[in-house]
Design a protein around this motif. Structure first.
Motif, PDB file in Angstrom:
ATOM      1  N   SER A   1       0.833  -1.205   0.000  1.00 32.00           N
ATOM      2  CA  SER A   1       0.000   0.000   0.000  1.00 32.00           C
ATOM      3  C   SER A   1       0.870   1.259   0.000  1.00 32.00           C
ATOM      4  O   SER A   1       0.595   2.201  -0.737  1.00 32.00           O
TER       5      SER A   1
ATOM      6  N   SER B   1      -7.533   3.059  -3.170  1.00 26.98           N
ATOM      7  CA  SER B   1      -8.240   1.820  -2.841  1.00 26.98           C
ATOM      8  C   SER B   1      -9.745   1.951  -3.065  1.00 26.98           C
ATOM      9  O   SER B   1     -10.381   1.045  -3.610  1.00 26.98           O
TER      10      SER B   1
ATOM     11  N   GLN C   1      -5.749  -5.239  -2.647  1.00 26.04           N
ATOM     12  CA  GLN C   1      -5.077  -6.386  -2.043  1.00 26.04           C
ATOM     13  C   GLN C   1      -5.450  -7.683  -2.753  1.00 26.04           C
ATOM     14  O   GLN C   1      -4.597  -8.525  -3.015  1.00 26.04           O
TER      15      GLN C   1
END
Length: 186
Positions: A93, A108, A120
């Motif tokens: 991240s 995200s 992810q």
């Protein structure tokens, strides 16, 4: 001027884009995964022709900022997992946010809205594809693969592999060997 191209994920794609640009007489300074730096602005008719020609090859010229950002995220991940010799040691991240110059939460949220999965999950899918590739070429054993791809253990890698593919890594490898030997006997 930079143009952005969706689904441009390999050297072969880069070569195809290079050929299209040359055919249309469009000068560029750099071709990267998902992006091309042009020397000058291009005319509307050249833009449309490039868009049409790229779509025939399964590539898509992106126009809106949100799609461009999503493609940049995907390209950073693909580059990180498939084209770098070693994955970054920092959190993915942080790496993605620093590389793109945006807050990770913002990236995200946009990614999840558009793709229906989070960043992810996208990383996990690509890591598993990399595991498959490494298993097929038999360059590394499972312990070495788990270390190379920063898994905490072989069992973590195996569990994630099974969750994504439905197969254990060893069973997958056996299936591939059997399939390859069947192809050789044809």
């Amino acid at each position: 001027m930079t143009i952005y191209i969706k689904y441009m994920v390999s050297l072969r794609c880069k070569m195809l884009v290079q050929e299209e640009l040359k055919a249309l007489g469009i000068q560029y300074s750099r071709i990267d995964l998902g992006a091309v730096d042009l020397m000058d602005d291009i005319a509307q008719d050249q833009h449309e022709m490039l868009k049409k020609n790229l779509s025939r090859s399964g590539l898509e010229l992106l126009d809106d900022k949100r799609s461009i950002l999503i493609e940049k995220i995907k390209n950073v991940i693909v580059q990180m997992i498939h084209h770098e010799n070693e994955l970054p040691r920092k959190n993915y991240s942080d790496y993605i946010a620093e590389t793109l110059g945006y807050d990770y939460t913002y990236l995200s949220n946009i990614f999840s809205e558009v793709n229906g999965i989070n960043i992810q999950q996208f990383i996990i899918y690509h890591k598993i594809e990399k595991v498959k590739e490494l298993l097929l070429y038999q360059e590394l054993n499972l312990t070495e693969i788990s270390y190379k791809l920063h898994y905490s253990s072989v069992s973590h890698l195996s569990n994630q592999f099974k969750k994504v593919t439905g197969l254990s890594p060893s069973f997958y490898k056996k299936l591939r060997k059997k399939r390859d030997s069947n192809l050789e006997n044809i």
